[in-house]
Design a protein around this motif. Structure first.
Motif, PDB file in Angstrom:
ATOM      1  N   ALA A 110      -7.874  67.132  61.860  1.00  0.00           N
ATOM      2  CA  ALA A 110      -7.125  68.307  61.401  1.00  0.00           C
ATOM      3  C   ALA A 110      -6.443  67.973  60.080  1.00  0.00           C
ATOM      4  N   ASP A 111      -6.283  68.975  59.235  1.00  0.00           N
ATOM      5  CA  ASP A 111      -5.597  68.809  57.955  1.00  0.00           C
ATOM      6  C   ASP A 111      -4.146  69.273  58.031  1.00  0.00           C
ATOM      7  N   LEU A 112      -3.869  70.144  59.008  1.00  0.00           N
ATOM      8  CA  LEU A 112      -2.539  70.734  59.150  1.00  0.00           C
ATOM      9  C   LEU A 112      -2.268  70.964  60.621  1.00  0.00           C
ATOM     10  N   VAL A 113      -1.035  70.655  61.044  1.00  0.00           N
ATOM     11  CA  VAL A 113      -0.569  70.950  62.396  1.00  0.00           C
ATOM     12  C   VAL A 113       0.515  72.013  62.278  1.00  0.00           C
ATOM     13  N   VAL A 114       0.414  73.052  63.115  1.00  0.00           N
ATOM     14  CA  VAL A 114       1.400  74.129  63.118  1.00  0.00           C
ATOM     15  C   VAL A 114       2.064  74.160  64.491  1.00  0.00           C
ATOM     16  N   VAL A 115       3.393  74.205  64.502  1.00  0.00           N
ATOM     17  CA  VAL A 115       4.153  74.323  65.747  1.00  0.00           C
ATOM     18  C   VAL A 115       5.334  75.249  65.492  1.00  0.00           C
ATOM     19  N   GLY A 116       5.870  75.799  66.580  1.00  0.00           N
ATOM     20  CA  GLY A 116       7.076  76.613  66.483  1.00  0.00           C
ATOM     21  C   GLY A 116       8.307  75.737  66.426  1.00  0.00           C
TER      22      GLY A 116
END
Length: 152
Positions: A110-116
């Protein structure tokens, strides 16, 4: 800076995590990136699972193995499609959320991790660490922490 090709978003089925899924899906749709939905789960202890199964009868399969995590991923996929994402993959992995997301990000490149941001401003989050805070330190790639709660 190169474009993000694979965007990993962590979800646990909560409203907060679904808002992060929405944002990640919008970003994936806008950039043509693959969206990877990931959730970590801990199996229910056998005694609790058996008790729940006894009460649920024919619906006992809903509390076995990764079924609750799979349900969260199915709902997250529906939201991602509604936001315009087209190239979507998903994975449920047993373990701690931070460990799982970090490992999946590394393994799936993955190039980017998104979390709240849930937990960042809570007392427990400040004392024990929250998923977004810990992930921001341990992720092998960029982390986008989406504002998904009112900060309480």
């Amino acid at each position: 800076m190169s474009a993000y090709r694979t965007i990993l978003v962590g979800t646990d089925g909560s409203d907060s995590s679904f808002r992060a899924v929405d944002r990640a899906a919008q970003l994936a749709a806008a950039t043509g990136a693959t969206l990877l939905l990931a959730t970590a789960y801990t199996p229910m202890p056998e005694r609790a699972r058996q008790s729940a199964a006894d009460q649920l009868g024919d619906l006992a399969y809903k509390v076995q193995g990764s079924t609750p995590a799979d349900d969260a991923l199915r709902a997250a996929r529906e939201r991602a499609v509604a936001q315009g994402a087209t190239d979507i993959d998903q994975v449920a992995v047993e373990g701690d959320a931070v460990d799982v997301i970090s490992r999946v990000a590394r393994d799936r490149k993955a190039d980017l991790v998104v979390v709240g941001n849930r937990g960042l401003n809570s007392l427990a989050g400040r004392l024990l660490g929250s998923v977004p805070a810990n992930l921001s330190h341990r992720s092998p790639v960029d982390v986008l922490i989406v504002h998904t709660t009112d900060g309480k």
